[in-house]
Design an enzyme around this catalytic site. Structure first.
Site, mmCIF file in Angstrom:
data_model
loop_
_atom_site.group_PDB
_atom_site.id
_atom_site.type_symbol
_atom_site.label_atom_id
_atom_site.label_comp_id
_atom_site.label_asym_id
_atom_site.label_seq_id
_atom_site.Cartn_x
_atom_site.Cartn_y
_atom_site.Cartn_z
ATOM 1 N N PHE A 145 62.322 71.846 16.883
ATOM 2 C CA PHE A 145 62.336 73.300 16.736
ATOM 3 C C PHE A 145 60.994 73.729 16.174
ATOM 4 O O PHE A 145 60.659 73.424 15.035
ATOM 5 C CB PHE A 145 63.467 73.804 15.829
ATOM 6 C CG PHE A 145 63.522 75.306 15.839
ATOM 7 C CD1 PHE A 145 64.265 75.974 16.804
ATOM 8 C CD2 PHE A 145 62.781 76.067 14.945
ATOM 9 C CE1 PHE A 145 64.271 77.372 16.860
ATOM 10 C CE2 PHE A 145 62.783 77.456 14.996
ATOM 11 C CZ PHE A 145 63.535 78.112 15.955
ATOM 12 N N ASP A 230 54.199 69.616 12.033
ATOM 13 C CA ASP A 230 54.791 70.927 11.773
ATOM 14 C C ASP A 230 55.578 70.822 10.474
ATOM 15 O O ASP A 230 56.708 70.353 10.439
ATOM 16 C CB ASP A 230 55.695 71.347 12.940
ATOM 17 C CG ASP A 230 56.330 72.714 12.699
ATOM 18 O OD1 ASP A 230 56.307 73.180 11.554
ATOM 19 O OD2 ASP A 230 56.863 73.301 13.669
ATOM 20 N N LYS A 259 56.617 79.782 6.333
ATOM 21 C CA LYS A 259 57.775 80.013 5.469
ATOM 22 C C LYS A 259 57.400 80.172 3.986
ATOM 23 O O LYS A 259 57.015 81.246 3.583
ATOM 24 C CB LYS A 259 58.813 78.907 5.674
ATOM 25 C CG LYS A 259 59.397 78.929 7.099
ATOM 26 C CD LYS A 259 60.651 78.110 7.185
ATOM 27 C CE LYS A 259 61.116 77.898 8.618
ATOM 28 N NZ LYS A 259 61.817 79.049 9.183
HETATM 29 C C1 LIG Z 1 59.687 73.415 11.882
HETATM 30 C C2 LIG Z 1 59.564 74.862 12.262
HETATM 31 N N1 LIG Z 1 58.502 75.276 12.961
HETATM 32 C C3 LIG Z 1 58.343 76.557 13.316
HETATM 33 C C4 LIG Z 1 59.282 77.507 12.979
HETATM 34 C C5 LIG Z 1 59.085 78.937 13.402
HETATM 35 O O1 LIG Z 1 58.791 79.758 12.319
HETATM 36 P P1 LIG Z 1 58.966 81.342 12.451
HETATM 37 O O2 LIG Z 1 60.435 81.628 12.548
HETATM 38 O O3 LIG Z 1 58.340 81.881 11.185
HETATM 39 O O4 LIG Z 1 58.222 81.757 13.677
HETATM 40 C C6 LIG Z 1 60.409 77.122 12.246
HETATM 41 C C7 LIG Z 1 61.449 78.106 11.886
HETATM 42 O O5 LIG Z 1 62.568 77.786 11.539
HETATM 43 C C8 LIG Z 1 60.562 75.764 11.892
HETATM 44 O O6 LIG Z 1 61.631 75.335 11.198
#
Ligand SMILES: Cc1ncc(COP(=O)(O)O)c(C=O)c1O
Length: 404
Positions: A145, A230, A259
């Protein structure tokens, strides 16, 4: 009998009436919060065990972060990147130092940080590695994700996230998560990057086998491929270390952060990497009106300073052991699996008992807010300011829910 003085039912109805249904929230309507606690429009209190999907690692309205936001609101909120403002360099330097990298590129949301990482890796591939034009490939993992943009959902393996959003962006190869041989086999001369979550959060806090991340690091180095971690959900103290990669002594080429970087106040994301990587971008090739704005930087500087003390990483590691002990005690008593790293837990509920959604609804009735991910899996990610007693409270309430 429904109490017609309660404001929640009407507020839930109104929210459903006026919004696209791209979320299925629990029927609670929050109006204020402090630390690890939320209060709804009817005055009920809830222990927050989601923390905004880790955007609230420092709790709600952390005094140091709120003070920084207030001060900045009274001085300067936006310039765009057409000019430099006086919070910008401090934020970039302090975050770069926390990451042990040369440079930082600030954006807003997590998905934008991922998009930035993809663009940088492709450009690096063409300009530095020498990949043939238009051939760059990035290896990603099943169950990933990384956000919701059209490019990112192109390599999602979750049909809800992906179906009917094509045509899809090419240039990604999906391999099983945690399988180093499969990842190694997928790398060829056109591979510019491996993009992974060091722990898959949305998938249910899935921790890869020990040795996987160091193995990925090694193969990336050997094959001249960028390792992009990530850490948007796993990073910034959540797992009991600054980064989830730290647990195995792994340093990726690029950190993707988001976040918690915004302190639960403003959206702040960033890519951190060395100059030989991020340096491929030149003016006009990437950007965002709001990325690195003064308010965001002022808050994020304080976030970085909180992390630089190490206190939150320590709390997460220590309290995480208490959470682990409590949750492991429920295996066989309604739970069929538990994965814990710091204050981050994925719980598999016996599907014969109830779905994750039902469990979260029942927890909410008992004053604990958590979120299901898939099927019967729920995730706990309380703010790192949670206390021992509050952890015990969450575990006790979960035990009661599982006992029916
Ligand atoms: C590992 C990871 N990458 C990217 C994102 C995307 O972040 P955003 O919702 O701020 O676009 C999330 C969101 O849950 C995430 O958990």
């Amino acid at each position: 009998m429904v109490d017609d003085k309660l404001r929640t039912p009407g507020a839930v109805r109104d929210a459903e009436r006026w919004t696209a249904h791209n979320y299925h929230p629990l029927p609670v309507v929050i109006s204020s919060a402090e630390g690890a606690w939320l209060t709804d429009v009817d005055g009920r209190r809830y222990l927050d065990c989601l923390a905004g999907y880790s955007a609230l690692n420092f709790g709600h309205r952390h005094p140091q972060l709120i003070a920084a936001a207030h001060t900045q609101l009274d001085r300067l909120t936006l310039t765009s990147r057409a000019f430099i403002h006086d919070q910008f360099a401090d934020f970039c330097r302090e975050l770069a130092e926390l990451c042990g990298k040369d440079l930082v590129l600030p954006m807003n949301t997590g998905a934008e940080a991922v998009e930035t990482g993809i663009k940088v890796a492709r450009k690096w591939g063409y300009q530095v590695k020498g990949v043939a034009a238009g051939q760059a490939n990035i290896v990603v993992a099943e169950g990933n994700f990384h956000g919701r943009t059209t490019t990112i959902v192109s390599f999602s393996t979750d049909e809800d996230a992906r179906a009917d959003f094509g045509p899809y962006t090419p240039g990604f190869t999906v391999v099983p998560y945690g399988d180093l041989d499969a990842l190694t086999a997928a790398i060829d001369e056109n591979t510019v990057a491996v993009l992974l979550e060091p722990i898959q959060g949305e998938q249910g806090v899935v921790v890869p086998p020990e040795g996987y991340l160091p193995g990925v690091r090694q193969v990336c180095t050997e094959r001249d491929v960028l390792f992009i971690a990530d850490e948007i959900q796993s990073g910034l103290g959540r797992t009991g270390a600054t980064f989830a990669c730290d647990h195995e002594g792994v340093v990726p080429d690029m950190y993707l952060l988001g976040k918690a970087l915004g302190g639960g106040i403003v959206p702040v994301s960033a890519v951190a990497a060395n100059a030989d990587v991020l340096g491929v971008l030149k003016p006009g090739q990437h950007g965002s009106t709001f990325g690195g704005n003064p308010l965001a930087c002022a808050v994020a500087i304080e976030v970085v300073r909180l992390l630089a003390t190490g206190e939150f990483q320590r709390r997460s590691a220590e309290l995480g052991e208490r959470l682990r002990a409590g949750l492991e005690g429920l295996v066989g008593k309604g739970l069929v699996g538990v994965r814990v790293r710091g204050l981050w837990a994925g719980l598999d509920i016996d599907p014969a008992l109830m779905s994750g959604r039902e469990a979260c609804e029942r927890l909410a009735e008992r004053g604990v807010l958590a979120k299901d991910t898939h099927g019967s899996t729920i995730r706990l990610a309380p703010p790192l300011v949670i206390t021992e007693e509050e952890i015990d409270l969450a575990v006790t309430q979960l035990a009661e829910v599982l006992a029916g």
